[in-house]
Design a protein around this motif. Structure first.
Motif, short mmCIF file in Angstrom:
data_model
loop_
_atom_site.label_atom_id
_atom_site.label_comp_id
_atom_site.label_asym_id
_atom_site.label_seq_id
_atom_site.Cartn_x
_atom_site.Cartn_y
_atom_site.Cartn_z
N ILE A 122 -4.18 -1.14 -9.76
CA ILE A 122 -4.94 -2.38 -9.94
C ILE A 122 -4.20 -3.54 -9.26
CG2 ILE A 122 -5.61 -4.11 -11.66
CD1 ILE A 122 -6.18 -1.71 -13.56
N GLU A 123 -2.89 -3.56 -9.47
CA GLU A 123 -2.06 -4.61 -8.87
C GLU A 123 -2.22 -4.61 -7.35
OE1 GLU A 123 2.03 -4.16 -9.96
OE2 GLU A 123 2.72 -5.62 -8.48
N GLU A 124 -2.32 -3.42 -6.78
CA GLU A 124 -2.49 -3.31 -5.32
C GLU A 124 -3.95 -3.44 -4.92
OE1 GLU A 124 0.10 -3.46 -3.62
OE2 GLU A 124 1.66 -2.84 -5.02
N ASN A 125 -4.79 -3.71 -5.92
CA ASN A 125 -6.20 -3.99 -5.66
C ASN A 125 -6.98 -2.77 -5.13
OD1 ASN A 125 -8.32 -5.83 -5.82
ND2 ASN A 125 -8.16 -6.34 -3.63
N LEU A 126 -6.49 -1.59 -5.48
CA LEU A 126 -7.13 -0.38 -4.94
C LEU A 126 -8.20 0.20 -5.85
CD1 LEU A 126 -3.96 1.31 -3.44
CD2 LEU A 126 -5.88 0.35 -2.17
N ILE A 127 -8.18 -0.19 -7.11
CA ILE A 127 -9.21 0.29 -8.05
C ILE A 127 -9.71 -0.86 -8.90
CG2 ILE A 127 -8.28 2.64 -8.16
CD1 ILE A 127 -7.05 1.90 -10.87
N THR A 128 -10.89 -0.67 -9.48
CA THR A 128 -11.42 -1.66 -10.43
C THR A 128 -11.35 -1.10 -11.84
OG1 THR A 128 -13.64 -0.76 -10.20
CG2 THR A 128 -13.04 -2.62 -8.78
N GLU A 129 -11.31 -2.01 -12.79
CA GLU A 129 -11.25 -1.65 -14.20
C GLU A 129 -12.47 -2.28 -14.86
OE1 GLU A 129 -7.45 -1.79 -17.21
OE2 GLU A 129 -8.17 -3.68 -16.39
N ARG A 130 -13.24 -1.49 -15.62
CA ARG A 130 -14.43 -2.03 -16.28
C ARG A 130 -14.43 -1.60 -17.73
NH1 ARG A 130 -19.55 -0.21 -17.41
NH2 ARG A 130 -19.19 1.79 -16.38
N ARG A 131 -14.47 -2.57 -18.61
CA ARG A 131 -14.45 -2.25 -20.03
C ARG A 131 -15.86 -2.09 -20.56
NH1 ARG A 131 -9.87 -2.47 -23.60
NH2 ARG A 131 -10.54 -1.01 -25.20
N PHE A 134 0.82 -1.20 0.00
CA PHE A 134 0.00 0.00 0.00
C PHE A 134 0.86 1.25 0.00
CE2 PHE A 134 -2.72 3.03 2.55
CZ PHE A 134 -3.64 3.25 1.54
N TYR A 135 1.94 1.22 0.76
CA TYR A 135 2.83 2.38 0.85
C TYR A 135 3.39 2.75 -0.52
CZ TYR A 135 2.76 2.01 5.95
OH TYR A 135 2.36 1.98 7.26
N ARG A 136 3.75 1.73 -1.26
CA ARG A 136 4.24 1.99 -2.62
C ARG A 136 3.14 2.65 -3.46
NH1 ARG A 136 3.67 -2.39 -7.21
NH2 ARG A 136 4.92 -1.51 -8.89
N ALA A 137 1.94 2.13 -3.36
CA ALA A 137 0.84 2.64 -4.17
C ALA A 137 0.59 4.13 -3.90
CB ALA A 137 -0.43 1.84 -3.90
N ILE A 138 0.65 4.52 -2.64
CA ILE A 138 0.31 5.90 -2.31
C ILE A 138 1.51 6.83 -2.30
CG2 ILE A 138 -1.71 5.22 -0.95
CD1 ILE A 138 0.05 5.85 1.56
#
Lengths: 107, 107
Positions: free
Chosen positions: A49-58, A4-8
């Motif tokens: 996405i890798e850190e599971n913090l957001i979703t992707e919807r096509r 998480f630290y990396r993500a933010i």
DNA sequence: ACATCGTATAACCTTTTGGTTATATGATAA
DNA sequence: TTATCATATAACCAAAAGGTTATACGATGT
């Protein structure tokens, strides 16, 4: 690896999280908020996405992103606990000191 | 540049902050807590000093480090504000929605 | 005086990070 | 059907991050 630290740690990613916390946004809408290229932002999105913090919807040719609030909340709670404990250590020390009966000792 | 997020992004630095929050410790005492070399830890300490999160005090051949609690606290507060606002955005949105008189509109 | 201990620093290496440009692909609008 | 728009991906690059070993240096204990 989940970090998480990396993500933010990156300001662009923090701003991105803020943006997708208001509403679902497409990649191009997001790109418009920064002065970096589309592939560059795509990499930031990939990390989130890798850190599971957001979703992707096509949807057709559009790709929508939004915050996974529960996941973010959990990570944030853990962060608060970890950093908060650093701050509290002195208070704990002071508390221990007061509770022990060594008040006459030096320093 | 001052970057609290950078400082706390590394687990060794977070653990170091925890260690020096309890009591002033020498460099070698700190090194003993990790499985990295002395120069490697020195670099982490340099970053924490650069970010103004710890103090360095020389006494003879020993070098003592301790947490600058007030500085850490200030940065932590700002971080909480920034990350906290990401979480609150949905609530704010809901509040705005309820306060406006557009309750009959779609989505 | 000398060995040793704690710290500092230089030189080096690998991997990660954050960016670029060029280009491909797939969906849509004209 | 063809041009265009949104996204994906490859190849590349520079700088930063995180580590190493070797070595120097100053303070201290013997």
């Amino acid at each position: 690896m989940t970090d998480f630290y990396r993500a933010i740690s990156d300001p662009i990613r923090r701003r991105t999280l803020t943006l997708v916390s208001h509403k679902e946004l497409t990649q191009s809408e997001l790109v418009a908020n920064f002065s970096i290229s589309q592939p560059a932002l795509k990499k930031h999105l990939a990390i989130l996405i890798e850190e599971n913090l957001i979703t992707e919807r096509r949807d057709g040719r559009y790709c929508f992103y939004r915050l996974k609030r529960e996941v973010f909340y959990d990570h944030y709670q853990k962060l608060q606990h970890e950093l908060g404990s650093i701050l509290e250590n002195k208070l704990v020390k002071l508390k221990d000191y007061l509770e022990e009966d060594n008040n006459g000792e030096s320093h």
